[in-house]
Design a protein around this motif. Structure first.
Motif, PDB file in Angstrom:
ATOM      1  N   ASN A  18       0.817  -1.214   0.000  1.00 46.97           N
ATOM      2  CA  ASN A  18       0.000   0.000   0.000  1.00 46.97           C
ATOM      3  C   ASN A  18       0.854   1.269   0.000  1.00 46.97           C
ATOM      4  N   ASN A  19       2.165   1.105  -0.252  1.00 49.61           N
ATOM      5  CA  ASN A  19       3.102   2.242  -0.316  1.00 49.61           C
ATOM      6  C   ASN A  19       3.046   3.120   0.925  1.00 49.61           C
ATOM      7  N   ILE A  20       3.000   2.478   2.080  1.00 51.41           N
ATOM      8  CA  ILE A  20       2.930   3.198   3.348  1.00 51.41           C
ATOM      9  C   ILE A  20       4.310   3.171   3.998  1.00 51.41           C
ATOM     10  N   GLU A  21       4.826   4.347   4.293  1.00 52.69           N
ATOM     11  CA  GLU A  21       6.135   4.443   4.942  1.00 52.69           C
ATOM     12  C   GLU A  21       5.990   4.155   6.432  1.00 52.69           C
ATOM     13  N   TYR A  22       6.963   3.426   6.952  1.00 46.72           N
ATOM     14  CA  TYR A  22       6.954   3.088   8.373  1.00 46.72           C
ATOM     15  C   TYR A  22       8.375   2.851   8.842  1.00 46.72           C
ATOM     16  N   LYS A  23       8.548   2.954  10.160  1.00 51.79           N
ATOM     17  CA  LYS A  23       9.820   2.608  10.790  1.00 51.79           C
ATOM     18  C   LYS A  23       9.652   1.214  11.381  1.00 51.79           C
ATOM     19  N   GLU A  24      10.633   0.353  11.119  1.00 53.32           N
ATOM     20  CA  GLU A  24      10.598  -0.990  11.693  1.00 53.32           C
ATOM     21  C   GLU A  24      11.598  -1.076  12.839  1.00 53.32           C
ATOM     22  N   LYS A  25      11.150  -1.645  13.946  1.00 51.67           N
ATOM     23  CA  LYS A  25      12.026  -1.857  15.096  1.00 51.67           C
ATOM     24  C   LYS A  25      12.002  -3.334  15.451  1.00 51.67           C
ATOM     25  N   ASP A  26      13.158  -3.987  15.308  1.00 56.79           N
ATOM     26  CA  ASP A  26      13.310  -5.404  15.601  1.00 56.79           C
ATOM     27  C   ASP A  26      13.624  -5.558  17.091  1.00 56.79           C
TER      28      ASP A  26
END
Length: 77
Positions: free
Chosen positions: A25-33
């Motif tokens: 959906n072309n949604i920008e997000y920050k990923e935190k592992d």
């Protein structure tokens, strides 16, 4: 644009599906592992009172667990 953070960990199939959904959906997000980043793990448990992944935080609203319907609703998709 909404501020989105996705808390994940390796070997988490629902995390992978959530990432695919956001990417499709072309949604920008920050990923935190949370496995690789102890600070992220502490933030997840202390700040958001969550102990599971995926947990998605959208403009401060916390969605704990795999719930694409709640994510769609929060993003007005």
């Amino acid at each position: 644009m909404k501020d989105i953070t996705l808390y994940t960990q390796p070997e988490c199939p629902p995390c992978k599906i959530t990432k695919l959904f956001l990417n499709d959906n072309n949604i920008e997000y920050k990923e935190k592992d949370i496995k690789a980043d102890g600070k992220a793990r502490k933030e997840l448990t202390d700040k958001y009172n969550s102990y599971s992944t995926p947990t998605v935080v959208i403009d401060g609203k916390v969605i704990i667990g795999f719930n694409l319907d709640a994510i769609e609703k929060e993003l007005n998709l």
